[in-house]
Design a protein around this motif. Structure first.
Motif, PDB file in Angstrom:
ATOM      1  N   THR A   5      23.300   6.489  47.351  1.00  0.00           N
ATOM      2  CA  THR A   5      24.274   7.014  46.385  1.00  0.00           C
ATOM      3  C   THR A   5      24.798   8.374  46.830  1.00  0.00           C
ATOM      4  OG1 THR A   5      23.188   5.798  44.599  1.00  0.00           O
ATOM      5  CG2 THR A   5      24.615   7.639  43.959  1.00  0.00           C
ATOM      6  N   LEU A   6      23.897   9.254  47.254  1.00  0.00           N
ATOM      7  CA  LEU A   6      24.319  10.579  47.725  1.00  0.00           C
ATOM      8  C   LEU A   6      25.230  10.460  48.947  1.00  0.00           C
ATOM      9  CD1 LEU A   6      20.949  12.526  47.394  1.00  0.00           C
ATOM     10  CD2 LEU A   6      23.014  12.862  46.007  1.00  0.00           C
ATOM     11  N   ALA A   7      24.870   9.580  49.884  1.00  0.00           N
ATOM     12  CA  ALA A   7      25.672   9.416  51.099  1.00  0.00           C
ATOM     13  C   ALA A   7      27.043   8.845  50.777  1.00  0.00           C
ATOM     14  CB  ALA A   7      24.940   8.516  52.098  1.00  0.00           C
ATOM     15  N   LEU A   8      27.091   7.830  49.925  1.00  0.00           N
ATOM     16  CA  LEU A   8      28.372   7.211  49.584  1.00  0.00           C
ATOM     17  C   LEU A   8      29.282   8.195  48.863  1.00  0.00           C
ATOM     18  CD1 LEU A   8      30.025   4.649  49.783  1.00  0.00           C
ATOM     19  CD2 LEU A   8      28.895   3.830  47.710  1.00  0.00           C
ATOM     20  N   ASP A   9      28.721   8.969  47.945  1.00  0.00           N
ATOM     21  CA  ASP A   9      29.519  10.005  47.270  1.00  0.00           C
ATOM     22  C   ASP A   9      30.059  11.015  48.277  1.00  0.00           C
ATOM     23  OD1 ASP A   9      29.937   9.539  44.570  1.00  0.00           O
ATOM     24  OD2 ASP A   9      28.066  10.485  43.950  1.00  0.00           O
ATOM     25  N   ALA A  10      29.206  11.435  49.223  1.00  0.00           N
ATOM     26  CA  ALA A  10      29.640  12.406  50.234  1.00  0.00           C
ATOM     27  C   ALA A  10      30.728  11.831  51.123  1.00  0.00           C
ATOM     28  CB  ALA A  10      28.445  12.853  51.077  1.00  0.00           C
ATOM     29  N   VAL A  11      30.585  10.574  51.528  1.00  0.00           N
ATOM     30  CA  VAL A  11      31.611   9.938  52.355  1.00  0.00           C
ATOM     31  C   VAL A  11      32.940   9.893  51.597  1.00  0.00           C
ATOM     32  CG1 VAL A  11      32.358   7.747  53.378  1.00  0.00           C
ATOM     33  CG2 VAL A  11      30.066   8.621  53.840  1.00  0.00           C
TER      34      VAL A  11
ATOM     35  N   ALA B 223      51.224   4.871  54.664  1.00  0.00           N
ATOM     36  CA  ALA B 223      51.357   4.649  53.225  1.00  0.00           C
ATOM     37  C   ALA B 223      50.082   4.110  52.572  1.00  0.00           C
ATOM     38  CB  ALA B 223      52.506   3.677  52.965  1.00  0.00           C
ATOM     39  N   TRP B 224      49.189   3.479  53.349  1.00  0.00           N
ATOM     40  CA  TRP B 224      48.003   2.865  52.741  1.00  0.00           C
ATOM     41  C   TRP B 224      46.857   3.858  52.588  1.00  0.00           C
ATOM     42  CZ3 TRP B 224      44.596  -1.625  54.968  1.00  0.00           C
ATOM     43  CH2 TRP B 224      43.922  -2.232  53.930  1.00  0.00           C
ATOM     44  N   ARG B 225      46.521   4.595  53.649  1.00  0.00           N
ATOM     45  CA  ARG B 225      45.478   5.622  53.646  1.00  0.00           C
ATOM     46  C   ARG B 225      44.163   5.076  53.091  1.00  0.00           C
ATOM     47  NH1 ARG B 225      48.087   9.432  55.942  1.00  0.00           N
ATOM     48  NH2 ARG B 225      46.295  10.804  56.039  1.00  0.00           N
ATOM     49  N   ASN B 226      43.636   4.099  53.790  1.00  0.00           N
ATOM     50  CA  ASN B 226      42.468   3.342  53.349  1.00  0.00           C
ATOM     51  C   ASN B 226      41.401   3.322  54.439  1.00  0.00           C
ATOM     52  OD1 ASN B 226      41.434   1.084  51.403  1.00  0.00           O
ATOM     53  ND2 ASN B 226      41.274   0.169  53.431  1.00  0.00           N
ATOM     54  N   GLY B 227      40.142   3.143  54.037  1.00  0.00           N
ATOM     55  CA  GLY B 227      39.044   2.906  54.964  1.00  0.00           C
ATOM     56  C   GLY B 227      38.013   2.013  54.304  1.00  0.00           C
ATOM     57  N   ASP B 228      37.256   1.286  55.118  1.00  0.00           N
ATOM     58  CA  ASP B 228      36.199   0.391  54.630  1.00  0.00           C
ATOM     59  C   ASP B 228      34.844   1.027  54.909  1.00  0.00           C
ATOM     60  OD1 ASP B 228      38.060  -1.615  53.934  1.00  0.00           O
ATOM     61  OD2 ASP B 228      38.022  -2.418  55.975  1.00  0.00           O
ATOM     62  N   ILE B 229      33.974   1.042  53.910  1.00  0.00           N
ATOM     63  CA  ILE B 229      32.664   1.669  54.056  1.00  0.00           C
ATOM     64  C   ILE B 229      31.563   0.616  54.135  1.00  0.00           C
ATOM     65  CG2 ILE B 229      32.338   1.952  51.547  1.00  0.00           C
ATOM     66  CD1 ILE B 229      31.164   4.439  54.226  1.00  0.00           C
ATOM     67  N   GLY B 230      30.623   0.889  55.022  1.00  0.00           N
ATOM     68  CA  GLY B 230      29.388   0.120  55.093  1.00  0.00           C
ATOM     69  C   GLY B 230      28.244   1.111  55.202  1.00  0.00           C
TER      70      GLY B 230
END
Length: 188
Positions: free
Chosen positions: A113-119, A92-99
């Motif tokens: 910015t490009l990498a974060l958008d792609a992720v 139900a959460w479908r979450n992930g943490d990005i670093g």
């Protein structure tokens, strides 16, 4: 993990792809170049952190986990940054943490910015997540700017959140809602 489905060209020369154990030596070179730049934003690193064998093993282990996607930004075979989606939760959460971080020699080119958008796009379309979360040190304005440019919103503040650079540090908490689909449903 389908590495091909999780690979994206960010520019004509830079690719975001899943890390490989053989990236270890290049990763360590980038870490050494960027050591001073990242020191205020990361845990203190023992000298053993800069051993390619340590990272070859660490990368191999990460690739066996189903709750982490470890990417590298590469120019040819040269690692120039990383983006790691961790603590992935389905249901139900479908979450992930990005670093993420970018090599000091590559800062200012828009690669974070490009990498974060792609992720975020891959998290939505391939991993079928609903939300990606991030935290930054309260005074890491460059990272906060990257998050905001990528559609993240600050939703909170956490005192003494992470042990960074030898001390417990306050963090700003951010998230980006990727979609409003039913959990686990692919995009239309």
């Amino acid at each position: 993990m389908d590495a091909a489905a999780l690979t994206v060209s960010l520019t004509d020369f830079v690719q975001l792809r899943v890390v490989r154990p053989e990236d270890a030596a290049s990763f360590v070179e980038a870490q050494l170049r960027s050591r001073e730049q990242v020191a205020p934003w990361e845990p203190r690193r023992a000298e053993s952190w800069y051993d390619p064998a340590l990272h070859a093993g660490r990368f191999a282990e990460l690739l066996t986990k189903d709750n982490v996607v470890p990417w590298v930004l590469v120019e040819g075979d040269r690692v120039i940054g990383t983006a790691t989606l961790s603590n992935i939760v389905h249901g139900a959460w479908r979450n992930g943490d990005i670093g993420y971080w970018v090599d000091v020699a590559e800062v200012g080119k828009g690669l974070a910015t490009l990498a974060l958008d792609a992720v975020c796009r891959l998290a939505d379309e391939v991993l079928l997540l609903h939300r990606v979360a991030a935290s930054t040190a309260h005074d890491n304005y460059r990272s906060q700017r990257v998050l905001e440019k990528c559609g993240f919103e600050q939703y909170g503040f956490a005192a003494n959140y992470l042990h960074i650079n030898g001390a417990w540090q306050d963090s700003n908490l951010y998230h980006r809602i990727l979609n409003d689909r039913e959990p686990g449903q692919p995009p239309a």
